[in-house]
Design a protein around this motif. Structure first.
Motif, mmCIF file in Angstrom:
data_model
loop_
_atom_site.group_PDB
_atom_site.id
_atom_site.type_symbol
_atom_site.label_atom_id
_atom_site.label_comp_id
_atom_site.label_asym_id
_atom_site.label_seq_id
_atom_site.Cartn_x
_atom_site.Cartn_y
_atom_site.Cartn_z
ATOM 1 N N UNK A 157 0.872 -1.170 0.000
ATOM 2 C CA UNK A 157 0.000 0.000 0.000
ATOM 3 C C UNK A 157 0.913 1.225 0.000
ATOM 4 N N UNK A 158 0.877 1.978 -1.076
ATOM 5 C CA UNK A 158 1.864 3.036 -1.283
ATOM 6 C C UNK A 158 1.254 4.419 -1.063
ATOM 7 N N UNK A 159 1.893 5.172 -0.178
ATOM 8 C CA UNK A 159 1.430 6.501 0.187
ATOM 9 C C UNK A 159 2.260 7.550 -0.553
ATOM 10 N N UNK A 160 1.601 8.369 -1.336
ATOM 11 C CA UNK A 160 2.259 9.491 -1.996
ATOM 12 C C UNK A 160 2.023 10.767 -1.190
ATOM 13 N N UNK A 161 2.721 11.833 -1.548
ATOM 14 C CA UNK A 161 2.611 13.067 -0.764
ATOM 15 C C UNK A 161 1.183 13.599 -0.741
ATOM 16 N N UNK A 162 0.425 13.380 -1.811
ATOM 17 C CA UNK A 162 -0.957 13.863 -1.852
ATOM 18 C C UNK A 162 -1.902 13.049 -0.982
ATOM 19 N N UNK A 163 -1.426 11.926 -0.432
ATOM 20 C CA UNK A 163 -2.268 11.073 0.409
ATOM 21 C C UNK A 163 -2.220 11.463 1.881
ATOM 22 N N UNK A 164 -1.377 12.427 2.232
ATOM 23 C CA UNK A 164 -1.266 12.896 3.615
ATOM 24 C C UNK A 164 -1.618 14.374 3.635
ATOM 25 N N UNK A 165 -2.823 14.689 4.088
ATOM 26 C CA UNK A 165 -3.282 16.069 4.056
ATOM 27 C C UNK A 165 -3.903 16.462 5.387
ATOM 28 N N UNK A 166 -3.322 17.466 6.019
ATOM 29 C CA UNK A 166 -3.932 18.014 7.230
ATOM 30 C C UNK A 166 -4.105 17.034 8.357
ATOM 31 N N UNK A 167 -3.232 16.062 8.464
ATOM 32 C CA UNK A 167 -3.278 15.107 9.572
ATOM 33 C C UNK A 167 -3.871 13.758 9.231
ATOM 34 N N UNK A 168 -4.611 13.693 8.114
ATOM 35 C CA UNK A 168 -5.322 12.460 7.766
ATOM 36 C C UNK A 168 -4.592 11.695 6.673
ATOM 37 N N UNK A 169 -4.518 10.373 6.833
ATOM 38 C CA UNK A 169 -3.826 9.518 5.881
ATOM 39 C C UNK A 169 -4.836 8.793 4.990
ATOM 40 N N UNK A 170 -4.740 9.029 3.700
ATOM 41 C CA UNK A 170 -5.591 8.313 2.752
ATOM 42 C C UNK A 170 -4.828 7.101 2.235
ATOM 43 N N UNK A 171 -5.352 5.922 2.540
ATOM 44 C CA UNK A 171 -4.686 4.674 2.163
ATOM 45 C C UNK A 171 -5.328 4.138 0.886
ATOM 46 N N UNK A 172 -4.540 3.782 -0.125
ATOM 47 C CA UNK A 172 -5.095 3.236 -1.372
ATOM 48 C C UNK A 172 -5.921 1.983 -1.106
ATOM 49 N N UNK A 173 -6.890 1.738 -1.968
ATOM 50 C CA UNK A 173 -7.775 0.577 -1.794
ATOM 51 C C UNK A 173 -7.046 -0.741 -2.001
ATOM 52 N N UNK A 174 -6.089 -0.750 -2.927
ATOM 53 C CA UNK A 174 -5.401 -1.990 -3.270
ATOM 54 C C UNK A 174 -3.885 -1.808 -3.239
ATOM 55 N N UNK A 175 -3.173 -2.851 -2.832
ATOM 56 C CA UNK A 175 -1.706 -2.792 -2.875
ATOM 57 C C UNK A 175 -1.204 -3.008 -4.298
ATOM 58 N N UNK A 176 -0.036 -2.477 -4.573
ATOM 59 C CA UNK A 176 0.557 -2.625 -5.894
ATOM 60 C C UNK A 176 2.052 -2.879 -5.757
ATOM 61 N N UNK A 177 2.637 -3.408 -6.816
ATOM 62 C CA UNK A 177 4.081 -3.587 -6.835
ATOM 63 C C UNK A 177 4.778 -2.235 -6.908
ATOM 64 N N UNK A 178 5.939 -2.166 -6.311
ATOM 65 C CA UNK A 178 6.674 -0.908 -6.266
ATOM 66 C C UNK A 178 7.246 -0.550 -7.629
ATOM 67 N N UNK A 179 7.185 0.743 -7.930
ATOM 68 C CA UNK A 179 7.859 1.229 -9.136
ATOM 69 C C UNK A 179 8.993 2.187 -8.805
ATOM 70 N N UNK A 180 9.191 2.420 -7.505
ATOM 71 C CA UNK A 180 10.310 3.237 -7.036
ATOM 72 C C UNK A 180 10.572 2.899 -5.574
ATOM 73 N N UNK A 181 11.717 3.297 -5.061
ATOM 74 C CA UNK A 181 12.047 3.037 -3.664
ATOM 75 C C UNK A 181 11.096 3.796 -2.734
ATOM 76 N N UNK A 182 10.762 3.168 -1.612
ATOM 77 C CA UNK A 182 9.844 3.766 -0.656
ATOM 78 C C UNK A 182 10.377 3.601 0.772
ATOM 79 N N UNK A 183 9.785 4.378 1.686
ATOM 80 C CA UNK A 183 10.102 4.235 3.106
ATOM 81 C C UNK A 183 9.015 3.401 3.781
ATOM 82 N N UNK A 184 9.430 2.471 4.623
ATOM 83 C CA UNK A 184 8.496 1.597 5.322
ATOM 84 C C UNK A 184 7.837 2.363 6.472
#
Length: 223
Positions: free
Chosen positions: A70-97
């Motif tokens: 489940x990959x969180x982009x900068x637009x998924x964190x707004x004003x304290x609330x975390x929007x989590x994607x509905x489905x997990x996907x394979x990584x296309x770039x390095x991420x932080x756990x």
């Protein structure tokens, strides 16, 4: 300062080592510290953020991990609330756990206020853009209270005045680690953290109800 010695004005300079200047004195103009002109509490009236959190940098590499996240982009964190994607996907770039209980803040364009508390199930494979700083508690206490702190006018002013770069303005790790949490806020941290957690739970319930209502209306409306 100037001193008159026998009719001759002489300037007296006091020389100190850089280690004696303290964190709020930066000599190089390109690393000017805006906190020198801000009305913020110092370490004597609060707690350094670095004393209660660490900045985590556990990277999952896209080339080495084929599992779905489940990959969180900068637009998924707004004003304290975390929007989590509905489905997990394979990584296309390095991420932080990410782990449950973390607080994340984007170092890029802080005026967008991309801050969020990670309230998700700890069993989820959750990761975030490397543009995020990942704050993790040094003990088992909730750090949800840091969400309103990082969104406060004082903290946001620090970030706004600390950014470097014209195309992709970012602030550095030390700019967040050197923030001071006022004593009054720190003493109320447990209550504020609980308030934040309750507010997020209520919002997630609203999302579920709204989603159910939309699905019902879609079933009623003609295709």
């Amino acid at each position: 300062r100037d001193r008159d010695l026998g009719g001759v004005n002489m300037a007296i300079c006091v020389i100190k080592a850089t280690t004696q200047l303290g964190p709020q004195f930066v000599l190089t103009p390109e690393r000017y510290n805006p906190k020198r002109r801000m009305n913020l509490s110092d370490e004597n009236d609060g707690v350094l953020l670095s004393e209660i959190i660490t900045l985590e940098n556990d990277i999952v590499a896209s080339k080495k991990d084929a599992s779905a996240w489940y990959q969180i982009n900068t637009s998924d964190a707004m004003g304290g609330y975390l929007r989590v994607p509905s489905n997990p996907e394979q990584l296309n770039s390095n991420k932080k756990v990410l782990k449950t209980g973390d607080v994340i803040i984007s170092r890029l364009r802080p005026y967008l206020r991309q801050v969020a508390y990670v309230d998700t199930d700890s069993n989820s494979q959750l990761c975030a853009s490397t543009e995020f700083y990942v704050l993790r508690a040094r003990n088992n206490e909730s750090i949800a209270f840091l969400v309103p702190f990082l969104l406060s006018e004082a903290a946001q002013t620090v970030f706004a005045n600390s950014v470097e770069g014209s195309q992709h303005p970012r602030f550095k790790e030390e700019d967040i680690l050197n923030l001071v949490i006022p004593s009054e806020l720190f003493e109320e941290r447990e209550k504020i953290s609980q308030d934040i957690s309750n507010a997020i739970n209520q919002y997630r319930e609203y999302e579920k109800s709204l989603g159910s209502a939309i699905s019902r209306v879609n079933g009623i409306m003609p295709a």
